[in-house]
Write a protein that holds these residues in place. Structure first.
Motif, short mmCIF file in Angstrom:
data_model
loop_
_atom_site.label_atom_id
_atom_site.label_comp_id
_atom_site.label_asym_id
_atom_site.label_seq_id
_atom_site.Cartn_x
_atom_site.Cartn_y
_atom_site.Cartn_z
N THR A 262 0.83 -1.19 0.00
CA THR A 262 0.00 0.00 0.00
C THR A 262 0.87 1.25 0.00
N THR A 263 0.46 2.24 -0.78
CA THR A 263 1.16 3.51 -0.80
C THR A 263 0.15 4.64 -0.64
N GLY A 264 0.63 5.77 -0.14
CA GLY A 264 -0.29 6.84 0.23
C GLY A 264 -0.89 7.60 -0.94
N ASP A 265 -0.07 7.90 -1.95
CA ASP A 265 -0.56 8.71 -3.06
C ASP A 265 0.36 8.53 -4.26
N ASP A 266 0.03 9.21 -5.35
CA ASP A 266 0.82 9.08 -6.57
C ASP A 266 2.27 9.52 -6.37
N GLN A 267 2.48 10.61 -5.63
CA GLN A 267 3.83 11.13 -5.43
C GLN A 267 4.71 10.14 -4.67
N SER A 268 4.18 9.57 -3.60
CA SER A 268 4.97 8.61 -2.83
C SER A 268 5.24 7.35 -3.63
N ALA A 269 4.29 6.97 -4.49
CA ALA A 269 4.51 5.81 -5.35
C ALA A 269 5.66 6.07 -6.32
N LEU A 270 5.68 7.26 -6.92
CA LEU A 270 6.75 7.61 -7.85
C LEU A 270 8.11 7.57 -7.15
N GLN A 271 8.17 8.12 -5.96
CA GLN A 271 9.43 8.13 -5.22
C GLN A 271 9.90 6.71 -4.91
N ALA A 272 8.97 5.83 -4.54
CA ALA A 272 9.33 4.45 -4.22
C ALA A 272 9.86 3.72 -5.45
N ILE A 273 9.22 3.94 -6.60
CA ILE A 273 9.68 3.28 -7.82
C ILE A 273 11.04 3.83 -8.26
N GLN A 274 11.23 5.13 -8.16
CA GLN A 274 12.52 5.71 -8.54
C GLN A 274 13.63 5.24 -7.61
N ALA A 275 13.27 4.90 -6.38
CA ALA A 275 14.27 4.39 -5.43
C ALA A 275 14.49 2.89 -5.56
N GLY A 276 13.78 2.25 -6.49
CA GLY A 276 13.95 0.82 -6.70
C GLY A 276 13.23 -0.04 -5.69
N ASP A 282 -0.18 0.90 -10.05
CA ASP A 282 -1.39 0.94 -10.84
C ASP A 282 -2.30 2.07 -10.37
N ASN A 283 -3.02 2.66 -11.33
CA ASN A 283 -4.03 3.68 -11.05
C ASN A 283 -3.45 5.08 -10.86
N LEU A 284 -2.33 5.36 -11.47
CA LEU A 284 -1.79 6.72 -11.49
C LEU A 284 -2.76 7.63 -12.24
N SER A 285 -3.11 8.77 -11.64
CA SER A 285 -4.07 9.65 -12.30
C SER A 285 -3.71 11.13 -12.21
N THR A 286 -2.59 11.48 -11.56
CA THR A 286 -2.19 12.89 -11.45
C THR A 286 -1.53 13.32 -12.77
N PRO A 287 -2.15 14.21 -13.52
CA PRO A 287 -1.64 14.54 -14.86
C PRO A 287 -0.19 14.99 -14.88
N THR A 288 0.21 15.85 -13.94
CA THR A 288 1.59 16.33 -13.96
C THR A 288 2.59 15.20 -13.75
N LEU A 289 2.22 14.23 -12.92
CA LEU A 289 3.11 13.09 -12.69
C LEU A 289 3.15 12.15 -13.89
N ILE A 290 2.02 12.02 -14.58
CA ILE A 290 2.03 11.21 -15.80
C ILE A 290 3.02 11.78 -16.80
N ASP A 291 3.01 13.10 -16.95
CA ASP A 291 3.97 13.74 -17.86
C ASP A 291 5.40 13.55 -17.38
N GLN A 292 5.61 13.65 -16.07
CA GLN A 292 6.94 13.49 -15.51
C GLN A 292 7.47 12.08 -15.74
N VAL A 293 6.63 11.10 -15.50
CA VAL A 293 7.04 9.71 -15.67
C VAL A 293 7.31 9.40 -17.13
N ALA A 294 6.50 9.97 -18.03
CA ALA A 294 6.67 9.71 -19.46
C ALA A 294 8.03 10.17 -19.96
N GLU A 295 8.65 11.13 -19.28
CA GLU A 295 9.95 11.65 -19.69
C GLU A 295 11.11 10.85 -19.10
N ASP A 296 10.81 9.89 -18.23
CA ASP A 296 11.85 9.08 -17.59
C ASP A 296 12.07 7.82 -18.42
#
Length: 374
Positions: A262-276, A282-296
């Motif tokens: 379980t993770t708290g929100d989209d931002q914490s999920a992104l940080q966990a994935i970037q940290a390996g 699943d279920n990412l819905s924050t538009p700014t984060l979708i754009d950020q992830v697409a550039e990685d």
């Protein structure tokens, strides 16, 4: 609205991603079953359990999948189908453990999985469900008609909202031989098989394990005939699964271990994935984060059709929304295009249906629907 799944390359260099073969039934908010996405998708075989010729068996490794605490990442009552009130949200985990009698194909048709077919009586007052032969629960118990009939009856007796919708119409549930279950209804009921998709009755529990363990312990470590077995379960926190070596589809699941956290929100999920610390969210819905992830370049974003939209639900039993004109005023005053443009950055569609584009009964435009008009 659409939703997104992130997938990260695993430490072994394999990328676990794919297009799953099931969509959600109308009026039920569900999300993609990771057990299928990560464990059993990609071969398009005939369901006979054999790996197609010329295709190597992909396997090994482990994946950690993150689930948002506000929906799929919550299972406070455990994962027993008869008591898990979050069943639709927890499809990731439930299907991983129990498999499914039926699922929805990509073209919106109900297809048998642990079942191998069904047959309605001419008057539609009964349906025979034929089970796949030779299947076992992960505890070694046979996946037979007697057990499945017991499971149906247990679900009918449950006071859980996850009970099958045809419960009040049932006359009897019986078994015929080892591989046929018969549901008889008081009245003609032709929607029985479709309704499995929207109820926990679709996930069959092992009677042997439940009776040995007791219901309380079974909620924590349930046993089914799915691709994985439960190793540990911390409610609404972490579920650790390992490969079920007796799963009926040979060569599957592809993973040795699957962990849901379980993770708290989209931002914490992104940080966990970037940290390996995880490979999938699943279920990412924050538009700014979708754009950020697409550039990685180390991350992959996959868009999936939603089954349910964001909605405002009005209490029509009391004032002011017991008045039809008050309800219509909300429709006229809501500028959905402004919300889509400014809040969701044009990433998602507007629908006039109660279901999203992935729903079986989705209609983009509904005649007579009140639109924005101050």
């Amino acid at each position: 609205m659409l939703r997104s799944t992130w997938v990260r390359d695993t430490p072994r260099g394999r990328r676990f991603t794919g297009r799953c073969g099931a969509r959600a039934q109308a009026l039920t908010l569900v999300i993609l079953t990771l057990a299928v996405l990560l464990a059993a998708c990609g071969d398009d075989d005939d369901g006979g359990g054999q790996e197609p010729a010329g295709k190597p068996v992909r396997g090994g490794g482990e994946v950690t999948a993150l689930l948002g605490v506000g929906y799929a990442g919550t299972w406070p009552a455990g994962l027993d189908p008869a008591t898990n009130t979050n069943g639709a949200a927890n499809q990731h985990m439930m299907t991983s453990i129990f498999g499914q009698l039926f699922q929805l194909s990509t073209d919106g048709k109900v297809v048998p999985t642990l079942a191998r077919g069904w047959d309605y009586a001419p008057d539609a007052k009964s349906v025979r469900i034929f089970l796949r032969r030779g299947v076992e629960f992960s505890d070694g118990a046979p996946f037979d008609a007697e057990t499945v009939a017991w499971h149906f009856k247990r679900m009918l007796e449950s006071d859980c909202v996850c009970a099958p919708p045809w419960g009040p119409l049932v006359e009897s549930v019986t078994s015929e031989g080892d591989d046929t279950v018969v549901i008889s209804f008081k009245v003609p009921y032709g929607a029985a098989i479709n309704s499995f998709i929207v109820s926990n009755v679709n996930w069959v529990a092992s009677r042997r394990s439940l009776e040995r363990m007791g219901e309380r312990a079974f909620r924590l470590k349930p046993v089914g005939a799915g691709p994985f077995k439960v190793v540990s379960n911390r409610l609404s926190n972490e579920l650790v699964l390992e490969r079920n070596p007796t799963y009926f589809e040979k060569g599957k699941p592809y993973l040795d271990r699957l962990t849901f956290k379980t993770t708290g929100d989209d931002q914490s999920a992104l940080q966990a994935i970037q940290a390996g610390q995880a490979q999938v969210y699943d279920n990412l819905s924050t538009p700014t984060l979708i754009d950020q992830v697409a550039e990685d370049s180390n991350l992959q974003v996959t868009q999936h059709l939603s089954t349910s939209p964001y909605v405002l639900q009005l209490n029509t039993a009391i004032a002011p929304f017991d008045n039809k004109k008050a309800r219509e005023a909300i429709y006229y005053a809501t500028d959905t295009e402004a919300i889509r443009t400014n809040l969701f950055k044009n990433k998602y569609e507007i629908t006039q249906s109660f279901t999203g584009p992935g729903g079986l009964f989705h209609h983009q435009n509904v005649p007579g629907y009140r639109t924005y008009d101050l």
